[in-house]
Design an enzyme around this catalytic site. Structure first.
Site, mmCIF file in Angstrom:
data_model
loop_
_atom_site.group_PDB
_atom_site.id
_atom_site.type_symbol
_atom_site.label_atom_id
_atom_site.label_comp_id
_atom_site.label_asym_id
_atom_site.label_seq_id
_atom_site.Cartn_x
_atom_site.Cartn_y
_atom_site.Cartn_z
ATOM 1 N N ASP A 28 0.809 -1.231 0.000
ATOM 2 C CA ASP A 28 0.000 0.000 0.000
ATOM 3 C C ASP A 28 0.835 1.270 0.000
ATOM 4 O OD1 ASP A 28 1.088 -0.090 2.513
ATOM 5 O OD2 ASP A 28 -0.764 -0.731 3.498
ATOM 6 N N GLU B 41 -0.952 -8.955 -1.153
ATOM 7 C CA GLU B 41 -1.422 -8.371 0.114
ATOM 8 C C GLU B 41 -2.594 -7.406 -0.149
ATOM 9 O OE1 GLU B 41 0.582 -5.400 2.900
ATOM 10 O OE2 GLU B 41 1.284 -7.271 3.760
ATOM 11 N N HIS C 2 7.260 4.597 12.357
ATOM 12 C CA HIS C 2 7.472 5.475 11.207
ATOM 13 C C HIS C 2 6.202 6.060 10.608
ATOM 14 C CE1 HIS C 2 5.894 2.737 8.135
ATOM 15 N NE2 HIS C 2 6.383 1.771 8.874
ATOM 16 N N ARG D 261 3.170 8.102 9.218
ATOM 17 C CA ARG D 261 2.963 9.543 9.019
ATOM 18 C C ARG D 261 1.884 10.111 9.934
ATOM 19 N NH1 ARG D 261 5.646 8.996 4.111
ATOM 20 N NH2 ARG D 261 6.269 10.933 3.118
ATOM 21 N N HIS E 228 14.093 4.606 11.998
ATOM 22 C CA HIS E 228 13.756 4.801 10.579
ATOM 23 C C HIS E 228 14.458 6.062 10.061
ATOM 24 C CE1 HIS E 228 11.210 5.445 7.026
ATOM 25 N NE2 HIS E 228 10.687 4.237 7.201
HETATM 26 C C1 UD1 Z 1 7.138 4.506 3.349
HETATM 27 C C2 UD1 Z 1 5.683 4.219 2.929
HETATM 28 C C3 UD1 Z 1 4.954 3.488 4.043
HETATM 29 C C4 UD1 Z 1 5.731 2.255 4.499
HETATM 30 C C5 UD1 Z 1 7.157 2.673 4.883
HETATM 31 C C6 UD1 Z 1 7.986 1.473 5.244
HETATM 32 C C7 UD1 Z 1 4.489 5.838 1.509
HETATM 33 C C8 UD1 Z 1 3.876 7.170 1.417
HETATM 34 N N1 UD1 Z 1 5.009 5.494 2.700
HETATM 35 O O1 UD1 Z 1 7.108 5.439 4.439
HETATM 36 O O2 UD1 Z 1 3.681 3.069 3.557
HETATM 37 O O3 UD1 Z 1 5.074 1.691 5.607
HETATM 38 O O4 UD1 Z 1 7.774 3.321 3.766
HETATM 39 O O5 UD1 Z 1 9.167 1.853 5.912
HETATM 40 O O6 UD1 Z 1 4.541 5.112 0.539
HETATM 41 N N2 UD1 Z 1 14.598 7.783 3.861
HETATM 42 C C9 UD1 Z 1 15.947 7.680 3.617
HETATM 43 N N3 UD1 Z 1 16.424 6.463 3.183
HETATM 44 C C10 UD1 Z 1 15.644 5.376 3.009
HETATM 45 C C11 UD1 Z 1 14.274 5.503 3.282
HETATM 46 C C12 UD1 Z 1 13.771 6.718 3.695
HETATM 47 O O7 UD1 Z 1 16.704 8.613 3.786
HETATM 48 O O8 UD1 Z 1 16.148 4.305 2.624
HETATM 49 C C13 UD1 Z 1 14.062 9.105 4.312
HETATM 50 C C14 UD1 Z 1 14.106 10.161 3.204
HETATM 51 O O9 UD1 Z 1 14.344 11.402 3.766
HETATM 52 C C15 UD1 Z 1 12.679 10.089 2.634
HETATM 53 C C16 UD1 Z 1 11.897 9.868 3.906
HETATM 54 O O10 UD1 Z 1 12.697 8.970 4.677
HETATM 55 O O11 UD1 Z 1 12.294 11.248 1.933
HETATM 56 C C17 UD1 Z 1 10.508 9.340 3.735
HETATM 57 O O12 UD1 Z 1 10.449 8.214 2.896
HETATM 58 P P1 UD1 Z 1 9.011 7.762 2.286
HETATM 59 O O13 UD1 Z 1 9.196 6.515 1.490
HETATM 60 O O14 UD1 Z 1 8.339 8.895 1.643
HETATM 61 O O15 UD1 Z 1 8.138 7.485 3.577
HETATM 62 P P2 UD1 Z 1 8.314 6.416 4.731
HETATM 63 O O16 UD1 Z 1 7.989 7.109 5.987
HETATM 64 O O17 UD1 Z 1 9.612 5.747 4.588
HETATM 65 N N1 UDP Z 2 12.759 -4.361 9.406
HETATM 66 C C1 UDP Z 2 14.124 -4.456 9.102
HETATM 67 N N2 UDP Z 2 14.999 -3.640 9.764
HETATM 68 C C2 UDP Z 2 14.611 -2.735 10.701
HETATM 69 C C3 UDP Z 2 13.218 -2.626 10.989
HETATM 70 C C4 UDP Z 2 12.327 -3.443 10.311
HETATM 71 O O1 UDP Z 2 14.515 -5.271 8.270
HETATM 72 O O2 UDP Z 2 15.466 -2.034 11.263
HETATM 73 C C5 UDP Z 2 11.799 -5.222 8.668
HETATM 74 C C6 UDP Z 2 10.753 -5.935 9.486
HETATM 75 O O3 UDP Z 2 11.198 -7.203 9.920
HETATM 76 C C7 UDP Z 2 9.579 -6.029 8.520
HETATM 77 C C8 UDP Z 2 9.724 -4.802 7.663
HETATM 78 O O4 UDP Z 2 11.060 -4.336 7.827
HETATM 79 O O5 UDP Z 2 9.683 -7.154 7.668
HETATM 80 C C9 UDP Z 2 8.740 -3.743 8.102
HETATM 81 O O6 UDP Z 2 9.061 -2.529 7.524
HETATM 82 P P1 UDP Z 2 8.442 -1.164 8.032
HETATM 83 O O7 UDP Z 2 8.071 -1.277 9.468
HETATM 84 O O8 UDP Z 2 9.397 -0.105 7.622
HETATM 85 O O9 UDP Z 2 7.157 -1.005 7.105
HETATM 86 P P2 UDP Z 2 5.626 -1.469 7.229
HETATM 87 O O10 UDP Z 2 5.598 -2.946 7.390
HETATM 88 O O11 UDP Z 2 5.016 -0.728 8.379
HETATM 89 O O12 UDP Z 2 5.041 -1.011 5.932
#
Ligand code: UD1
Ligand code: UDP
Length: 374
Positions: free
Chosen positions: A97, A119, A213, A215, A246
């Site tokens: 999602d 999913e 993490h 939003r 995160h």
């Molecule tokens: C995203 C997804 C969320 C998912 C989560 C898993 C959207 C809108 N959000 O949220 O559904 O549950 O990932 O973790 O699709 N960043 C880095 N390096 C990375 C990843 C993130 O620096 O490898 C930082 C960057 O500043 C980036 C910010 O995190 O702009 C947000 O990343 P984004 O993918 O927009 O949102 P998440 O909170 O990671």
């Molecule tokens: N995970 C990981 N390293 C971490 C934290 C989480 O590999 O430091 C794994 C966790 O086991 C799970 C997935 O990342 O499989 C979940 O990701 P996240 O919580 O970022 O996203 P969500 O599931 O909420 O979309």
């Protein structure tokens, strides 16, 4: 003739949950696999690709620091459009999602390429929680052609919205396939967690693992969750509170400000999947707002407190392995305290069978894809 399946994904959890399907399909002579990553996540995506030895054919590399939803969506749409102008798979597979999922589904529809959604059917029916994931997945369901629902309930959610029942199959969640693969890898080759000292890791079941993490929790929610963790760490000094933080700056700011410099709180960088699984195996309790961790933890008998007001995964709550505690400081403390001090309550949460899958979701998905394409 071989059918080509394109996987389009961008974040850590999508990569983890698609890895078993990618690996199985690559070994299946009926299919050719093509992989396009948006890299909505950069570092956290690469950590997963490396573990499962997955090399993308196309990398759109769209992540920007502190990206806004609109900027992210626009960049994903343009990047995926360019990809599908030059690649014509028989099916695009997306998972979950995220914004990448929604963008990939929409653009595949524009190119009239069939879409399979892994999913499918998770719902809170609250469009702002989780935000923006609830709307991403609703929109995806209405452009997808085949739906892989992890549970009976997720199939029912789709049917209620008018999705044709014969396009939905119940497969279990591929996260369990990934977790079991990872558990084997961890057993064979125990990973080193260099960001934690041997002292923190020495006692089995002395770790309380934390992630967050979402939003919708930014701002007041994170302030309150962190305050609860700080007070729990004072109250339970014999436990080590380990928090892989995160990379989203909206998460890092409050977490480092409120939880930095406490002797039994360890703020570390996001862990690669195998070290994270090995840390889960050592944990006594998990506090999280993550979707995937709620699904994984029951396999290891670890109670989970979900710091959110809603969950699209009520199966774990009904089974008793997960409790929804919201983001109120007092509620988080009260429920965590009860679990850490009352063995009966703890054991009842720790001994529940995993309702999300049996590790065979990927094989089921592939057989359904084969039927759909022939
Ligand atoms: C995203 C997804 C969320 C998912 C989560 C898993 C959207 C809108 N959000 O949220 O559904 O549950 O990932 O973790 O699709 N960043 C880095 N390096 C990375 C990843 C993130 O620096 O490898 C930082 C960057 O500043 C980036 C910010 O995190 O702009 C947000 O990343 P984004 O993918 O927009 O949102 P998440 O909170 O990671
Ligand atoms: N995970 C990981 N390293 C971490 C934290 C989480 O590999 O430091 C794994 C966790 O086991 C799970 C997935 O990342 O499989 C979940 O990701 P996240 O919580 O970022 O996203 P969500 O599931 O909420 O979309």
């Amino acid at each position: 003739m071989k059918k080509t399946i394109s996987f389009i994904f961008g974040t850590r959890p999508e990569a983890i949950k698609l890895a078993p399907v990618i690996l199985d399909l690559k070994n299946d002579p009926r299919f050719t696999v093509h992989i396009c990553v948006t890299a909505q996540h950069r570092q956290m995506l690469d950590q997963v690709l490396e573990i499962f030895n997955i090399v993308p054919d196309v990398d759109l590399n769209i992540m920007k620091p502190n990206q806004s939803l609109s900027e992210l969506t626009a960049n994903a749409i343009v990047g995926i459009d360019n990809y599908l102008k030059t690649h014509k798979p028989d099916l695009v597979l997306v998972q979950g999602d995220t914004t990448t999922v929604f963008a990939a589904s929409l653009v595949s529809f524009y190119h009239k390429i069939p879409i399979g959604h892994v999913e499918a059917g998770l719902r809170t029916n609250n469009k702002f929680s989780p935000f923006p994931e609830e709307i991403n997945r609703v929109l995806t369901s209405h452009v997808a052609d085949i739906h892989f629902a992890p549970t009976t309930l997720s199939k029912e959610n789709l049917v209620k919205e008018g999705v044709a029942p014969d396009t939905i199959s119940i497969t279990g969640n591929t996260v369990i396939d990934a977790l079991l693969l990872a558990k084997e890898m961890v057993k064979k080759n125990p990973p080193v967690i260099s960001s934690l000292s041997a002292n923190v890791l020495k006692n089995e079941k002395s770790i309380i693992l934390i992630t967050g993490h979402r939003r919708e929790n930014f701002g007041a929610g994170f302030e309150s969750m962190c305050a609860a963790i700080a007070e729990l760490a004072n109250e339970f000094p014999t436990y080590n509170f380990v928090y892989p933080v995160h990379l989203n700056p909206n998460v890092r700011d409050p977490v480092f400000r409120i939880l930095g410099n406490k002797s039994n709180i360890f703020l570390i960088e996001p862990l690669s999947y195998l070290p994270f699984v090995s840390l889960m195996l050592r944990s006594v309790l998990i506090l999280t707002d993550s979707g995937g961790i709620q699904e994984e933890a029951p396999t290891f008998g670890i109670p989970v407190l979900v710091m959110r007001d809603t969950t699209e995964r009520p199966e774990g709550v009904a089974a008793g392995s997960v409790k929804l505690v919201g983001t109120s400081k007092d509620m988080i403390k009260k429920v965590a305290r009860e679990l850490l001090t009352n063995k009966t309550v703890y054991n009842s949460m720790a001994s529940v069978a995993n309702p999300y899958g049996d590790g065979k979701a990927s094989k089921r998905i592939i057989e359904h894809i084969n039927k759909f394409l022939n």
